[in-house]
Write an enzyme that holds these catalytic residues in place. Structure first.
Site, PDB file in Angstrom:
ATOM      1  N   GLY A  47      28.711  31.594  41.151  1.00  0.00           N
ATOM      2  CA  GLY A  47      28.031  31.688  39.863  1.00  0.00           C
ATOM      3  C   GLY A  47      28.912  32.017  38.683  1.00  0.00           C
ATOM      4  N   THR A  48      30.231  31.947  38.844  1.00  0.00           N
ATOM      5  CA  THR A  48      31.107  32.298  37.724  1.00  0.00           C
ATOM      6  C   THR A  48      30.947  31.340  36.547  1.00  0.00           C
ATOM      7  OG1 THR A  48      32.897  31.111  38.852  1.00  0.00           O
ATOM      8  CG2 THR A  48      32.830  33.501  39.107  1.00  0.00           C
ATOM      9  N   GLY A  49      30.822  30.033  36.835  1.00  0.00           N
ATOM     10  CA  GLY A  49      30.656  29.066  35.753  1.00  0.00           C
ATOM     11  C   GLY A  49      29.351  29.262  35.009  1.00  0.00           C
ATOM     12  N   CYS A  50      28.277  29.505  35.745  1.00  0.00           N
ATOM     13  CA  CYS A  50      26.973  29.767  35.125  1.00  0.00           C
ATOM     14  C   CYS A  50      27.043  31.020  34.260  1.00  0.00           C
ATOM     15  CB  CYS A  50      25.904  29.953  36.206  1.00  0.00           C
ATOM     16  SG  CYS A  50      25.693  28.561  37.333  1.00  0.00           S
ATOM     17  N   THR A  94      32.908  34.762  44.163  1.00  0.00           N
ATOM     18  CA  THR A  94      32.972  34.081  42.866  1.00  0.00           C
ATOM     19  C   THR A  94      31.794  33.135  42.641  1.00  0.00           C
ATOM     20  OG1 THR A  94      34.354  32.346  43.854  1.00  0.00           O
ATOM     21  CG2 THR A  94      35.491  34.197  42.792  1.00  0.00           C
TER      22      THR A  94
END
Length: 263
Positions: free
Chosen positions: A208-211, A206
């Site tokens: 880099g999910t926010g980016c 998971t």
């Protein structure tokens, strides 16, 4: 051609930061440009070191781009320190953007701090009022409000409304840190709230999910409404997480699969 700009840190492992943003822009048919605010030495096991770029050079990158190209959308990620926050705020006052997505990056998944504490106040006072939408997770929302972390959806909604009062046009409260079979986000707007639920995917990959989510919103905003951009961005991210295990990158928290629709 829609052009989206990301102002964020560089992830040497390719899973987050400007690398994730540019992959997301490309996957969604948008031409991506980037301004680097910091260099990181990191891999799937964690962040080893961070080297900030000077605020003056951040400005120079911006002027080089704005003097040549017409931008349709902007995503802001890791800004590292107060000087860079202030510089970016001044640049956006001088050159207003049609859409600004602010991802309030503060702490890496491995626990490494990516935003100095004194920069939080500058983000609240100078950047938040300029944003079309901000996309904090529960830890970041709590830090922005000097509050404890939300423990349920009721807390999420309350904190989202409080963040909205700081001047941004919309807040996407990301509830990935809550327990449960669903991952629930809330889109908080002056005209109301929308609950956005998706199945929680069981995977270790998971990074880099926010980016990726914030970059997807920035890519889609010039083409559709805010609500539809958020819904489509979440759908894209869900697919990227569902296919993340097929990549097999590194020994730790691997990246999502940005190009799952293509290969």
């Amino acid at each position: 051609m829609t052009i989206a700009l990301t102002i964020a840190g560089s992830d040497s492992s390719g899973g987050a930061g400007i690398q994730a943003d540019l992959k997301t822009f490309s996957a969604l048919g948008v031409y991506g440009m980037s301004i680097v605010t910091a260099l990181t030495a990191q891999n799937t096991l964690g962040v080893d070191d961070v080297l900030p770029i000077s605020a003056d050079f951040v400005k120079q990158q911006f002027y080089s781009i704005i003097n040549d190209s017409q931008l349709d959308s902007l995503k802001i990620g890791m800004l590292m320190n107060e000087e860079i926050v202030i510089a970016v705020s001044q640049l956006l006052l001088e050159h207003p953007m049609p859409y600004i997505v602010l991802d309030t990056v503060m702490i890496a998944k491995g626990g490494h701090r990516l935003l100095q504490l004194e920069a939080i106040k500058a983000i609240k006072q100078q950047l938040l009022p300029l944003a079309t939408i901000i996309t904090p997770n529960l830890l970041e929302a709590a830090a922005l409000l000097s509050d404890s972390q939300a423990i349920d959806e009721r807390d999420m909604r309350r904190q989202g409304r409080e963040l909205l009062q700081l001047g941004c046009k919309a807040v996407l409260m990301k509830g990935g840190h809550l327990a449960g079979s669903q991952s629930v986000d809330y889109l908080i707007m002056p005209e109301g709230e929308i609950r956005l639920a998706a199945p929680r995917i069981v995977t270790n990959n998971t990074h880099g999910t926010g980016c990726t989510l914030s970059a997807a919103i920035a890519a889609l905003l010039p083409q559709t409404s805010l609500v539809e951009a958020v819904e489509q961005a979440k759908h894209y991210l869900l697919g990227a997480i569902e296919h993340a295990d097929t990549l097999k990158i590194g020994q730790g928290i691997g990246p999502t699969h940005h190009f799952y629709q293509w290969w």
